[in-house]
Motif scaffolding. Structure first.
Motif, short mmCIF file in Angstrom:
data_model
loop_
_atom_site.label_atom_id
_atom_site.label_comp_id
_atom_site.label_asym_id
_atom_site.label_seq_id
_atom_site.Cartn_x
_atom_site.Cartn_y
_atom_site.Cartn_z
N LYS A 74 -11.77 -48.35 6.63
CA LYS A 74 -11.65 -48.76 5.23
C LYS A 74 -12.00 -47.58 4.33
O LYS A 74 -12.97 -46.88 4.58
CB LYS A 74 -12.58 -49.93 4.94
N THR A 75 -11.20 -47.37 3.31
CA THR A 75 -11.48 -46.33 2.33
C THR A 75 -11.74 -46.96 0.98
O THR A 75 -11.45 -48.14 0.76
CB THR A 75 -10.31 -45.34 2.23
N GLY A 76 -12.29 -46.17 0.06
CA GLY A 76 -12.54 -46.68 -1.28
C GLY A 76 -13.75 -47.58 -1.40
O GLY A 76 -13.90 -48.26 -2.41
N VAL A 77 -14.61 -47.59 -0.39
CA VAL A 77 -15.82 -48.43 -0.44
C VAL A 77 -16.93 -47.65 -1.11
O VAL A 77 -17.34 -46.59 -0.62
CB VAL A 77 -16.26 -48.84 0.98
N PRO A 78 -17.46 -48.13 -2.24
CA PRO A 78 -18.58 -47.42 -2.87
C PRO A 78 -19.83 -47.56 -2.02
O PRO A 78 -20.01 -48.54 -1.28
CB PRO A 78 -18.74 -48.13 -4.22
N LEU A 79 -20.72 -46.58 -2.11
CA LEU A 79 -21.92 -46.59 -1.31
C LEU A 79 -22.72 -47.87 -1.51
O LEU A 79 -23.27 -48.43 -0.55
CB LEU A 79 -22.79 -45.37 -1.65
N SER A 80 -22.77 -48.37 -2.73
CA SER A 80 -23.57 -49.56 -3.01
C SER A 80 -23.06 -50.80 -2.31
O SER A 80 -23.80 -51.77 -2.14
CB SER A 80 -23.63 -49.81 -4.52
N LEU A 81 -21.79 -50.78 -1.90
CA LEU A 81 -21.20 -51.92 -1.21
C LEU A 81 -20.91 -51.62 0.27
O LEU A 81 -20.20 -52.38 0.93
CB LEU A 81 -19.90 -52.35 -1.91
N ALA A 82 -21.47 -50.55 0.77
CA ALA A 82 -21.22 -50.15 2.15
C ALA A 82 -22.20 -50.83 3.10
O ALA A 82 -23.41 -50.84 2.87
CB ALA A 82 -21.35 -48.64 2.29
N LEU A 83 -21.65 -51.40 4.17
CA LEU A 83 -22.48 -51.93 5.24
C LEU A 83 -22.73 -50.79 6.23
O LEU A 83 -21.79 -50.26 6.84
CB LEU A 83 -21.79 -53.10 5.94
N ALA A 84 -23.99 -50.41 6.37
CA ALA A 84 -24.36 -49.24 7.16
C ALA A 84 -24.93 -49.66 8.50
O ALA A 84 -25.65 -50.66 8.60
CB ALA A 84 -25.38 -48.38 6.40
N GLY A 85 -24.63 -48.89 9.52
CA GLY A 85 -25.23 -49.10 10.83
C GLY A 85 -26.07 -47.89 11.21
O GLY A 85 -25.80 -46.77 10.78
N GLN A 129 -36.04 -47.47 4.97
CA GLN A 129 -36.67 -48.02 3.76
C GLN A 129 -36.13 -47.33 2.50
O GLN A 129 -35.91 -47.98 1.48
CB GLN A 129 -38.19 -47.86 3.84
N GLY A 130 -35.92 -46.02 2.60
CA GLY A 130 -35.37 -45.32 1.46
C GLY A 130 -33.91 -45.60 1.23
O GLY A 130 -33.40 -45.45 0.11
N LEU A 131 -33.21 -46.01 2.27
CA LEU A 131 -31.76 -46.24 2.17
C LEU A 131 -31.40 -47.66 1.79
O LEU A 131 -30.36 -47.89 1.17
CB LEU A 131 -31.13 -45.91 3.54
N ILE A 132 -32.24 -48.63 2.12
CA ILE A 132 -31.87 -50.03 2.05
C ILE A 132 -31.44 -50.45 0.64
O ILE A 132 -30.57 -51.31 0.46
CB ILE A 132 -33.02 -50.93 2.58
N GLY A 133 -32.04 -49.85 -0.39
CA GLY A 133 -31.68 -50.21 -1.76
C GLY A 133 -30.44 -49.52 -2.28
O GLY A 133 -29.99 -49.80 -3.40
N GLU A 134 -29.85 -48.62 -1.47
CA GLU A 134 -28.69 -47.85 -1.91
C GLU A 134 -27.37 -48.38 -1.35
O GLU A 134 -26.30 -47.92 -1.76
CB GLU A 134 -28.85 -46.39 -1.47
N VAL A 135 -27.44 -49.31 -0.37
CA VAL A 135 -26.25 -49.80 0.32
C VAL A 135 -26.23 -51.32 0.28
O VAL A 135 -27.20 -51.96 -0.13
CB VAL A 135 -26.20 -49.30 1.78
N ARG A 136 -25.11 -51.89 0.72
CA ARG A 136 -25.01 -53.36 0.78
C ARG A 136 -26.08 -53.94 1.70
O ARG A 136 -26.79 -54.88 1.35
CB ARG A 136 -23.63 -53.77 1.27
N ASP A 137 -26.19 -53.37 2.90
CA ASP A 137 -27.18 -53.81 3.88
C ASP A 137 -27.10 -52.86 5.07
O ASP A 137 -26.24 -51.99 5.13
CB ASP A 137 -26.92 -55.26 4.33
N ILE A 138 -28.02 -53.06 6.02
CA ILE A 138 -28.08 -52.18 7.19
C ILE A 138 -28.12 -53.04 8.45
O ILE A 138 -28.79 -54.08 8.49
CB ILE A 138 -29.33 -51.27 7.13
N ARG A 139 -27.39 -52.59 9.45
CA ARG A 139 -27.39 -53.25 10.76
C ARG A 139 -27.88 -52.26 11.82
O ARG A 139 -27.57 -51.08 11.77
CB ARG A 139 -25.97 -53.71 11.13
N ARG A 140 -28.63 -52.78 12.79
CA ARG A 140 -29.08 -51.97 13.92
C ARG A 140 -28.77 -52.80 15.16
O ARG A 140 -29.46 -53.75 15.48
CB ARG A 140 -30.58 -51.68 13.80
N MET A 141 -27.68 -52.46 15.84
CA MET A 141 -27.14 -53.33 16.89
C MET A 141 -27.38 -52.81 18.30
O MET A 141 -27.23 -53.55 19.26
CB MET A 141 -25.66 -53.58 16.63
#
Length: 274
Positions: free
Chosen positions: A153-164, A182-194
């Protein structure tokens, strides 16, 4: 290396991955035995890890005896062909141990030394036997989930990015990694650790994750999955012009990578490294 040869390499990787994945799945159903611990008590290897790698190594030796082999659970061997198979027999061993259906067999083949900064990845296959999902890629020919072509997917802003991301086995490393999260969690949609780097990279290719980053990966963690992601259009690398490797791997669409990389660099600078 011609496209035809790379396609032949993929056909072999695919065939062996399917057989190895079936073995891993069967052993999981029968019950998992811990064979040993490695870097820490939390870093376990199961009997199935070793059995699956032995199967993969034997099949490759039969089909391509002149190639090198670099796996997680056995000694590396050099070849004379200039090609090396980089293998993780069960990526996500802790998930496998606990019966979490997020583990994979990862088989990649590279030209040159099996070092991410110097190799050229040619083909790769990553299979999640629990879900019946097979990811494949050939350099220059795209990547696929089963028979479906993949595009990031392209065009996804960082604030709406689901990060792993992923964490190391040692507690001190996990503490540092948690500080970065902790420093990243407020900058993205959410974080997954799978818990399986190869599948996290494939998730970027499918759009199940918008970006993925991790520090401390080994070549077998990303040789195949990194190719799947890049052939789907992701940029896979480290900081600046550095190649992906143990210091850092980031995978994301090029536009998101450009936004995320300086943010992560700032977080790494802010928090003391382990």
């Amino acid at each position: 290396m011609t496209g035809a040869v790379s396609s032949d390499l993929l056909a072999l990787a695919r065939t062996i991955a399917l057989e190895a994945g079936a073995l891993a799945f069967r052993r999981r159903a029968e019950g998992v035995n811990i064979a040993a611990s490695k870097s820490s008590p939390e870093d376990v290897v199961t009997d199935a890890d070793r059995e699956v790698e032995l199967l993969i190594r034997a099949r490759l030796a039969e089909a391509r005896p002149d190639d090198g082999f670099y796996g997680e659970e056995s000694e590396a061997s050099a070849g004379s062909s200039g090609l090396t198979w980089v293998v993780d027999p069960i990526d996500g061993t802790v998930n496998y141990l606990y019966g979490i259906p997020h583990y994979a067999v990862s088989i990649g083949v590279v030209e040159g030394d099996p070092t991410p900064s110097t190799w050229t990845a040619l083909a790769g296959a990553v299979i999640n036997p629990a879900l019946g999902e097979l990811y494949t890629a050939v350099a220059g020919e795209g990547s696929f989930l089963n028979d479906r072509r993949l595009r990031v997917k392209t065009g996804v802003p960082l604030s709406l990015a689901l990060a792993g991301t992923g964490f190391g086995y040692e507690a001190t490393r996990r503490v540092w990694q948690a500080e970065v999260v902790q420093g990243l969690i407020g900058e993205v949609r959410d974080i997954r650790r799978m818990g399986a780097a190869s599948l996290d990279l494939c998730s970027v290719a499918t759009g199940r994750l918008d970006l993925y980053y991790e520090r401390g990966l080994h070549p077998w963690d990303h040789a195949a999955g990194g190719l799947v992601a890049s052939e789907a259009g992701a940029r896979v690398g480290g900081f600046g012009a550095e190649a992906e490797g143990k210091d850092l791997l980031i995978a994301a669409a090029p536009d998101l990578f450009a936004t995320f990389e300086p943010l992560l660099a700032g977080l790494f600078a802010r928090f003391a490294k382990e």
